[in-house]
Design a protein around this motif. Structure first.
Motif, short mmCIF file in Angstrom:
data_model
loop_
_atom_site.label_atom_id
_atom_site.label_comp_id
_atom_site.label_asym_id
_atom_site.label_seq_id
_atom_site.Cartn_x
_atom_site.Cartn_y
_atom_site.Cartn_z
N LEU A 154 -3.82 -57.20 88.75
CA LEU A 154 -3.00 -58.41 89.29
C LEU A 154 -2.56 -59.35 88.08
CD1 LEU A 154 -1.89 -60.33 92.24
CD2 LEU A 154 -4.18 -60.59 92.13
N GLU A 155 -1.62 -60.11 88.45
CA GLU A 155 -1.26 -60.75 87.29
C GLU A 155 -0.60 -62.34 87.70
OE1 GLU A 155 1.70 -60.87 83.24
OE2 GLU A 155 0.69 -59.60 83.38
N PRO B 209 -8.01 -56.54 87.34
CA PRO B 209 -7.87 -55.41 87.50
C PRO B 209 -7.83 -55.26 89.06
CG PRO B 209 -10.59 -55.19 87.31
CD PRO B 209 -9.28 -56.41 87.10
N SER B 210 -7.89 -53.56 90.22
CA SER B 210 -7.93 -53.64 91.45
C SER B 210 -9.72 -53.21 91.56
CB SER B 210 -6.69 -52.39 91.78
OG SER B 210 -6.88 -51.19 90.58
N LEU B 211 -10.06 -54.17 93.30
CA LEU B 211 -10.97 -53.07 93.19
C LEU B 211 -11.32 -51.49 93.28
CD1 LEU B 211 -12.20 -56.36 95.59
CD2 LEU B 211 -12.89 -55.81 93.27
N LEU B 212 -12.53 -51.07 92.85
CA LEU B 212 -12.33 -50.24 93.55
C LEU B 212 -13.71 -49.94 94.74
CD1 LEU B 212 -14.07 -48.11 89.87
CD2 LEU B 212 -11.65 -48.41 90.85
N GLY B 213 -12.80 -49.21 95.63
CA GLY B 213 -13.10 -48.66 97.30
C GLY B 213 -12.74 -48.96 98.10
N GLY B 214 -12.46 -48.66 99.22
CA GLY B 214 -11.46 -48.46 100.59
C GLY B 214 -11.25 -47.02 100.43
N THR B 215 -10.15 -47.34 101.02
CA THR B 215 -9.72 -45.78 100.86
C THR B 215 -8.74 -45.48 99.96
OG1 THR B 215 -7.77 -46.56 102.03
CG2 THR B 215 -9.98 -46.08 104.08
N PHE B 216 -8.08 -46.47 98.96
CA PHE B 216 -7.40 -45.65 98.20
C PHE B 216 -8.11 -45.00 97.16
CE2 PHE B 216 -3.94 -47.83 95.12
CZ PHE B 216 -3.21 -46.57 94.58
N VAL B 217 -8.17 -43.57 96.47
CA VAL B 217 -8.62 -43.55 95.93
C VAL B 217 -7.69 -42.90 94.72
CG1 VAL B 217 -10.59 -42.62 96.77
CG2 VAL B 217 -9.12 -40.92 97.17
N ALA C 89 -6.46 -68.38 92.98
CA ALA C 89 -5.28 -67.62 93.86
C ALA C 89 -4.47 -68.75 94.70
CB ALA C 89 -6.63 -68.30 95.54
N ALA C 90 -4.35 -70.08 94.45
CA ALA C 90 -3.05 -71.15 94.66
C ALA C 90 -1.93 -70.42 93.72
CB ALA C 90 -3.22 -72.34 93.96
N LEU C 91 -2.23 -70.19 91.92
CA LEU C 91 -1.04 -69.46 91.13
C LEU C 91 -0.36 -68.57 91.98
CD1 LEU C 91 -3.03 -69.47 88.27
CD2 LEU C 91 -1.69 -71.41 88.91
N ASP C 92 0.69 -68.61 91.84
CA ASP C 92 2.08 -67.24 92.83
C ASP C 92 1.24 -66.01 91.30
OD1 ASP C 92 3.44 -68.67 94.30
OD2 ASP C 92 4.69 -69.51 93.20
N MET C 93 1.60 -65.07 91.85
CA MET C 93 1.17 -63.62 91.29
C MET C 93 1.99 -62.28 91.51
SD MET C 93 -2.66 -64.05 91.00
CE MET C 93 -3.48 -64.60 91.71
N PHE C 94 1.45 -62.17 90.21
CA PHE C 94 2.90 -61.32 90.51
C PHE C 94 1.54 -59.42 90.14
CE2 PHE C 94 5.33 -63.77 87.16
CZ PHE C 94 5.92 -63.89 88.11
N LEU C 95 2.52 -58.22 90.96
CA LEU C 95 1.46 -56.81 91.75
C LEU C 95 2.06 -56.26 90.93
CD1 LEU C 95 -0.49 -55.48 93.06
CD2 LEU C 95 1.26 -54.29 94.66
N ILE C 96 1.71 -55.81 89.33
CA ILE C 96 2.20 -54.66 88.49
C ILE C 96 1.83 -53.55 88.45
CG2 ILE C 96 2.37 -54.77 85.32
CD1 ILE C 96 3.06 -57.18 86.77
N TRP C 97 2.89 -52.66 88.35
CA TRP C 97 2.23 -51.17 88.52
C TRP C 97 2.68 -50.74 87.12
CZ3 TRP C 97 6.69 -47.39 90.99
CH2 TRP C 97 6.27 -45.93 90.72
#
Length: 214
Positions: free
Chosen positions: A148-149, A157-165, A188-196
């Motif tokens: 996330l940027e 960085p992305s969180l580790l855990g949940g169902t995404f492995v 968190a009030a800022l606009d974000m970019f999900l970077i893949w």
């Protein structure tokens, strides 16, 4: 013989001047086009290209990814004050234990029950629902491929855990999953970019900041 006009200019000189201007204009356009091409290549390589909107498919290599939806979660600590209930022991969840074993074998340290929970005080959690489709055999995908940027350049960085492995998708296989990030409340009030990131290519998905953060 050259015929001279009343103003002292020759028709041949005028023609040469127009021809020179035409050549200069063509050369300038060619230079601008080449520069624009280099800029576009640089933007694609370094993640500065146009941001991708919600529910818009983006492809890199043999994988297609699109953001289905996203939401911001905030931990209400007062609502989780259990009082005397804190002393009561709850029965272990067999499903969580099984997922923990799978995750441990894959190198994940965080138990699965941490991911469905709420963020720590002072943080908001962004949960992004992703759809992934493979166009080729054995296409790897992992939470580490995403970060996330903010528009100010801060990254998480992305969180580790949940169902995404980390997994691998064969041709035609699809994956619907969630990638999550814990972001300080003010950021968190800022606009974000999900970077893949897929190999050397980076694609950016546009996300709005939390309306509850200040």
């Amino acid at each position: 013989m050259t015929v001279t006009s009343h103003g002292g200019h020759t028709s041949g000189a005028v023609g040469n001047r127009h021809a020179g201007r035409g050549i200069f204009a063509i050369a300038s356009l060619a230079t601008l086009a080449a520069f624009a091409g280099l800029v576009l290549v640089a933007l694609m390589l370094f993640g500065g290209g146009p941001a991708i909107g919600l529910q818009t498919e983006a492809s890199a290599g043999e994988l297609s990814v699109w953001v289905d939806r996203y939401e911001w979660l905030e931990h209400d600590h007062d609502a989780h004050d259990h009082g005397d209930d804190e002393d009561e022991e709850s029965e272990p969840d067999p499903t969580s234990q099984a997922l923990d074993e799978i995750r441990a074998n894959a190198g994940f340290a965080m138990p699965s029950r941490m991911m469905p929970g709420t963020p720590d005080e002072g943080f908001q959690r962004l949960q992004v629902n992703l759809n992934v489709l493979s166009q080729g055999a054995a296409q790897p995908i992992s939470p580490d491929d995403f970060r996330l940027e903010s528009t100010e350049g801060k990254t998480w960085p992305s969180l580790l855990g949940g169902t995404f492995v980390p997994t691998s998708l064969d041709t035609g296989q699809a994956l619907s999953t969630v990638v999550a990030f814990d972001v300080p409340y003010d950021d968190a009030a800022l606009d974000m970019f999900l970077i893949w990131t897929n190999g050397v290519e980076e694609l950016r998905f546009s996300l709005n900041g939390s309306t509850h953060a200040h």
